[in-house]
Scaffold this motif. Structure first.
Motif, PDB file in Angstrom:
ATOM      1  N   GLU A 131       4.788  -4.784 -17.336  1.00  0.00           N
ATOM      2  CA  GLU A 131       5.332  -4.206 -16.112  1.00  0.00           C
ATOM      3  C   GLU A 131       4.393  -4.576 -14.967  1.00  0.00           C
ATOM      4  OE1 GLU A 131       6.330   0.266 -14.404  1.00  0.00           O
ATOM      5  OE2 GLU A 131       5.772  -0.015 -16.494  1.00  0.00           O
ATOM      6  N   THR A 165       3.585  -3.668 -11.107  1.00  0.00           N
ATOM      7  CA  THR A 165       3.860  -2.720 -10.030  1.00  0.00           C
ATOM      8  C   THR A 165       3.853  -3.448  -8.689  1.00  0.00           C
ATOM      9  OG1 THR A 165       1.525  -2.137  -9.928  1.00  0.00           O
ATOM     10  CG2 THR A 165       2.942  -0.721 -11.248  1.00  0.00           C
ATOM     11  N   TYR A 166       4.672  -2.984  -7.795  1.00  0.00           N
ATOM     12  CA  TYR A 166       4.803  -3.613  -6.481  1.00  0.00           C
ATOM     13  C   TYR A 166       3.627  -3.263  -5.587  1.00  0.00           C
ATOM     14  CZ  TYR A 166       9.722  -3.860  -7.905  1.00  0.00           C
ATOM     15  OH  TYR A 166      10.876  -4.090  -8.574  1.00  0.00           O
ATOM     16  N   ASN A 188       9.912   1.049  -8.666  1.00  0.00           N
ATOM     17  CA  ASN A 188       8.482   0.920  -8.372  1.00  0.00           C
ATOM     18  C   ASN A 188       7.806  -0.275  -9.023  1.00  0.00           C
ATOM     19  OD1 ASN A 188       8.522   3.324  -6.866  1.00  0.00           O
ATOM     20  ND2 ASN A 188       8.351   4.515  -8.751  1.00  0.00           N
ATOM     21  N   SER A 189       8.519  -0.968  -9.886  1.00  0.00           N
ATOM     22  CA  SER A 189       7.893  -2.067 -10.601  1.00  0.00           C
ATOM     23  C   SER A 189       8.935  -3.049 -11.125  1.00  0.00           C
ATOM     24  CB  SER A 189       7.056  -1.527 -11.768  1.00  0.00           C
ATOM     25  OG  SER A 189       7.886  -0.798 -12.639  1.00  0.00           O
TER      26      SER A 189
END
Length: 148
Positions: A58, A60-61, A140-141
């Motif tokens: 994953e 994350t932004y 969010n990701s």
């Protein structure tokens, strides 16, 4: 005429292989100091058949990852508004994160040690073999999945 045929082939490949990307990397060190590092991401030109997805990681932004046009009316990232080039640019920004994602995949390692009396020289070459993956964008990701 040839230009039209090439353009049609390009358009067809971009529609067929919408979300698939290919990643590979090479790292080498001499005497335990990083000497060469190369990570490459490319867009897949063909679509995989009979694929199964396996979770890789994953990402994350960060605040500057996307433009305003990528969001819908509720402030949520709208993947359907993203072009393949937008996804490709996002992945290029996060190349270092992708190395961490794929470091458990198929890796080729070669190690050489030369020694002469008190002089020892070490060289190690690591290659992450090319693999296909897809990316899914969420609130969010982004989730990265292997294609098997």
């Amino acid at each position: 005429m040839e230009r039209i045929v090439c353009l049609l082939i390009f358009i067809i490949f971009n529609v067929v292989a919408q979300d698939e990307f290919i990643f590979w990397a090479e790292l080498s060190n001499k005497n335990f100091i990083l000497h060469h590092q190369n990570e490459t991401i490319s867009m897949a030109m063909t679509k995989s058949k009979n694929k199964t997805l396996e979770y890789a990681c994953e990402i994350t932004y960060v605040q500057n990852d996307f433009k305003e046009k990528m969001y819908d009316d509720f402030g949520v990232i709208a993947e359907e508004k993203m072009t393949k080039l937008d996804k490709f640019n996002f992945l290029n920004i996060h190349k270092n994160d992708l190395i961490d994602c794929f470091f458990n995949s198929k890796i080729d390692v070669k190690d050489f040690v030369k020694s002469e009396q008190t002089y020892v020289q070490s060289e190690t070459y690591v290659r992450i073999l090319p693999l296909r993956f897809v990316v899914e964008f969420h609130d969010n990701s982004a989730f990265i999945y292997y294609l098997k």
